[in-house]
Design an enzyme around this catalytic site. Structure first.
Site, mmCIF file in Angstrom:
data_model
loop_
_atom_site.group_PDB
_atom_site.id
_atom_site.type_symbol
_atom_site.label_atom_id
_atom_site.label_comp_id
_atom_site.label_asym_id
_atom_site.label_seq_id
_atom_site.Cartn_x
_atom_site.Cartn_y
_atom_site.Cartn_z
ATOM 1 C CG HIS A 83 35.901 43.092 38.852
ATOM 2 N ND1 HIS A 83 36.280 41.785 38.943
ATOM 3 C CD2 HIS A 83 34.955 43.146 37.883
ATOM 4 C CE1 HIS A 83 35.605 41.069 38.058
ATOM 5 N NE2 HIS A 83 34.797 41.889 37.385
ATOM 6 C CD GLU A 85 37.410 42.810 44.205
ATOM 7 O OE1 GLU A 85 36.736 42.058 44.913
ATOM 8 O OE2 GLU A 85 36.997 43.236 43.096
ATOM 9 C CB CYS A 111 36.972 37.351 39.992
ATOM 10 S SG CYS A 111 37.896 38.739 39.284
ATOM 11 C CB CYS A 114 40.304 40.951 41.348
ATOM 12 S SG CYS A 114 39.247 42.055 40.383
#
Length: 156
Positions: A83, A85, A111, A114
């Site tokens: 991801h 992040e 999410c 993260c």
């Protein structure tokens, strides 16, 4: 007279620009970490370093979504992508840069996975641009951990 954008507008727009570097065939997300109005790390979603990009077949799940054999939300455990992040946090670690006390800007609401990483990294404030399955558990985690959460809208 030249009207400069406010810092938050400037950084969220940069996070959205960072998203354009993503090779993900599903969704493009960008993130930046800022301290003292300086960008200390950036990240976008995609396959790990040295692995073929999603748009080159590097992630079988993304390939399945592109072909229509996998629906959104299915087979998440088969995804090899990182991801945006996570990549921003990992890039800071890779370069030996502390993110403790920093502000996080992301083009999409984080999410749960993260969210936990952002909290444990010591981030104090998170701005996000767009909602994606706004998770009440993530919101609650941010609140309980004392991390300020702000949706940036153009009229902010």
């Amino acid at each position: 007279m030249n009207k400069k954008p406010k810092w938050d507008e400037y950084f969220i727009k940069i996070a959205n620009l960072v998203a354009t570097r993503s090779s993900c065939s599903s969704r493009k997300v960008g993130a930046i970490i800022v301290r003292d109005n300086m960008i200390i790390s950036t990240g976008y979603n995609g396959t790990p370093r040295g692995i073929k990009n999603c748009d080159e077949g590097g992630c079988l799940r993304c390939e399945g979504k592109r072909l229509g054999t996998i629906n959104s939300g299915e087979k998440l455990d088969e995804c090899v992508c990182v991801h945006a992040e996570e990549n921003a946090l990992l890039q800071a670690a890779y370069n030996g840069v502390s993110v403790k006390g920093a502000t996080f800007y992301t083009s999409l609401f984080t999410c749960r996975y993260c969210t936990k990483h952002i909290i444990n990294a010591g981030i104090k404030k998170v701005y996000y641009s767009r909602e994606y399955h706004l998770d009440p558990i993530s919101e609650g985690l941010y609140k309980e951990a004392g991390v300020e959460l702000v949706q940036y809208k153009e009229n902010n």
